[in-house]
Write a protein that holds these residues in place. Structure first.
Motif, PDB file in Angstrom:
ATOM      1  N   ASN A  26      12.550  -2.258   3.126  1.00 57.22           N
ATOM      2  CA  ASN A  26      12.591  -1.407   1.938  1.00 57.22           C
ATOM      3  C   ASN A  26      11.242  -1.375   1.242  1.00 57.22           C
ATOM      4  N   ALA A  27      10.592  -2.555   1.155  1.00 57.92           N
ATOM      5  CA  ALA A  27       9.285  -2.622   0.494  1.00 57.92           C
ATOM      6  C   ALA A  27       8.274  -1.768   1.240  1.00 57.92           C
ATOM      7  N   CYS A  28       8.339  -1.826   2.600  1.00 57.17           N
ATOM      8  CA  CYS A  28       7.412  -1.022   3.382  1.00 57.17           C
ATOM      9  C   CYS A  28       7.708   0.456   3.219  1.00 57.17           C
ATOM     10  N   ALA A  29       9.001   0.770   3.098  1.00 59.47           N
ATOM     11  CA  ALA A  29       9.369   2.174   2.906  1.00 59.47           C
ATOM     12  C   ALA A  29       8.874   2.686   1.578  1.00 59.47           C
ATOM     13  N   ASP A  30       8.844   1.776   0.563  1.00 59.72           N
ATOM     14  CA  ASP A  30       8.383   2.177  -0.764  1.00 59.72           C
ATOM     15  C   ASP A  30       6.872   2.186  -0.877  1.00 59.72           C
ATOM     16  N   GLN A  31       6.195   1.576   0.123  1.00 60.54           N
ATOM     17  CA  GLN A  31       4.736   1.496   0.064  1.00 60.54           C
ATOM     18  C   GLN A  31       4.152   2.848   0.447  1.00 60.54           C
ATOM     19  N   ASP A  32       3.411   3.487  -0.470  1.00 60.81           N
ATOM     20  CA  ASP A  32       2.916   4.824  -0.183  1.00 60.81           C
ATOM     21  C   ASP A  32       1.652   4.778   0.651  1.00 60.81           C
ATOM     22  N   SER A  33       1.160   5.954   1.007  1.00 64.52           N
ATOM     23  CA  SER A  33      -0.003   6.034   1.876  1.00 64.52           C
ATOM     24  C   SER A  33      -1.269   5.556   1.187  1.00 64.52           C
ATOM     25  N   SER A  34      -1.204   5.331  -0.118  1.00 63.81           N
ATOM     26  CA  SER A  34      -2.371   4.820  -0.827  1.00 63.81           C
ATOM     27  C   SER A  34      -2.366   3.312  -0.893  1.00 63.81           C
ATOM     28  N   GLY A  35      -1.301   2.695  -0.348  1.00 62.94           N
ATOM     29  CA  GLY A  35      -1.222   1.246  -0.387  1.00 62.94           C
ATOM     30  C   GLY A  35      -0.553   0.744  -1.636  1.00 62.94           C
ATOM     31  N   THR A 344      -6.350   3.100   1.219  1.00 62.44           N
ATOM     32  CA  THR A 344      -6.112   1.694   0.915  1.00 62.44           C
ATOM     33  C   THR A 344      -7.407   1.049   0.435  1.00 62.44           C
ATOM     34  N   SER A 345      -7.298  -0.197   0.024  1.00 64.11           N
ATOM     35  CA  SER A 345      -8.503  -0.931  -0.374  1.00 64.11           C
ATOM     36  C   SER A 345      -9.503  -0.972   0.783  1.00 64.11           C
ATOM     37  N   GLN A 346      -8.981  -1.196   1.979  1.00 66.35           N
ATOM     38  CA  GLN A 346      -9.839  -1.311   3.151  1.00 66.35           C
ATOM     39  C   GLN A 346     -10.476   0.040   3.510  1.00 66.35           C
TER      40      GLN A 346
END
Length: 403
Positions: A26-35, A344-346
């Motif tokens: 679920n957390a990964c699903a909520d993680q957007d493309s911006s990180g 993302t940060s990277q």
């Protein structure tokens, strides 16, 4: 009984593992493309700014300028279809508060970068957590010192010409204008002394026959009567001011009162609307360097800034500090647009390392690289004409300093 309890424990353990897997999914699903948590339509970035306290006069307009840019950008569709959420928190210019804010921005707000924040000592206090521990980049910080970039720190990229290079620029300008004897009037704290010390070597590099003396003044001096008397006794052909804006205004007013009329130059902190408003007609003819073009310029990029300020930040001061904020926001957006895939940060760090030519229009072209984390050494020369700061020529890169 033992077997029953054992089966119960195994079942409970399996359930717990499945729950953890489900939560992770679920957390990964909520993680957007911006990180950052949320929807794929956002890029979350943050900043600390002094919105209250003694230096709020810097932070408030800087925020207004960046807000105007991001609002305009989002109205136009954002960055590659993603809206920018720029979360700003007031640190009152306090390093300890800045560390707490950094933890909130990274831990709670899930920002992928600190963008367009303000303060040298404040950023230094937050670097261990942000850069070293969290690996979140700090981009376009207003402030900075030479040791940030020699050698460059991983994840730290700057757009502000160092104070030392600003001093080099005004030293060369004064000499090029014909001054053979220069007096540097500066506040006495070490930070001001370090900048003032850069004038002599560069002036002599341009013309070895030039004489350069320094006159230290107690920090936050308000009575410049004895200072101007010492200036008169020194008989310089030009004066360079390494002071705060209020101190520079006090110097100019007292010089006019005592009938001292000398070509006067200053670095970027003096090139502010406050200097003119405090010194009034005594500021006429003052020359200085800035990080951006004069906000009154007819240049199309500056006009865009003024139009956006009127639309998105009505009533806010559209001066140099707001233009700083605007420029830094624009540099970030132009580099972020080059990211292919998740922001993302990277990926932002990698994009900055590859950004070899970024032109915000209102400030110098920025050139970054893997070993070059400071985007520019150039400045804009400005002068007070008819009570208004006006650009003089194009962006200028000073001679290399003698270290």
């Amino acid at each position: 009984m033992f077997r029953t309890m054992s089966r119960f424990r195994r079942a409970a353990g399996t359930t717990a593992v499945l729950a953890v897997v489900a939560l992770t999914a679920n957390a990964c699903a909520d993680q957007d493309s911006s990180g950052a948590a949320g929807g794929s339509s956002e890029i979350r970035i943050g900043a600390w700014l002094p919105l209250t306290g003694a230096t709020a006069s810097y932070g408030v307009p800087q925020k207004a300028g960046a807000d105007a840019y991001f609002k305009m950008l989002n109205a136009q569709g954002g960055i590659n279809g993603r809206k920018v959420r720029w979360t700003v928190k007031d640190n009152a210019a306090d390093p300890q508060q800045t560390v707490q804010i950094a933890r909130e921005l990274v831990g709670q707000d899930k920002v992928v970068a600190i963008v367009n924040a303000n303060g040298t000592s404040q950023a230094e206090a937050a670097f261990p957590f942000v850069l070293n521990q969290s690996k979140v980049p700090v981009l376009n910080e207003v402030g900075g010192s030479e040791n940030w970039y020699k050698p460059p720190r991983p994840g730290l990229f700057g757009t502000q010409t160092l104070y030392e290079d600003q001093a080099a620029a005004i030293a060369a300008w004064a000499v090029q204008d014909g001054a053979k004897k220069i007096l540097v009037v500066h506040s006495d704290p070490a930070a001001f002394v370090n900048v003032a010390e850069q004038v002599g070597p560069v002036a002599k590099k341009v013309d070895p026959s030039v004489e350069v003396d320094r006159l230290p003044v107690k920090y936050q001096t308000t009575d410049y009567t004895p200072v101007i008397s010492k200036v008169k006794a020194a008989k310089p052909q030009a004066v360079i001011l390494i002071l705060t804006s209020p101190e520079a205004a006090a110097f100019l007013k007292e010089a006019k009162l005592q009938g001292v009329s000398l070509p006067t130059y200053a670095y970027a902190p003096v090139a502010a609307e406050s200097t003119v408003s405090l010194a009034k007609d005594a500021a006429e003819g003052l020359k200085a360097v800035q990080l951006v073009k004069a906000p009154s310029d007819p240049d199309p990029a500056v006009k865009e800034f003024r139009t956006a300020m009127a639309k998105y930040e009505p009533g806010q001061d559209a001066g140099f500090l707001a233009l700083w904020g605007w420029s830094n926001a624009k540099v970030f957006a132009q580099i972020a647009e080059t990211v292919k895939g998740p922001v993302t940060s990277q990926s932002l760090t990698a994009a900055y390392q590859k950004a070899s030519s970024v032109d915000p229009g209102v400030s110098p072209v920025m050139k970054f690289g893997a070993s070059q984390h400071l985007g520019t050494r150039s400045v804009q020369r400005v002068e007070v004409k008819n009570g208004v700061w006006t650009s003089v020529g194009d962006f200028y890169t000073p001679p290399a300093r003698t270290d």
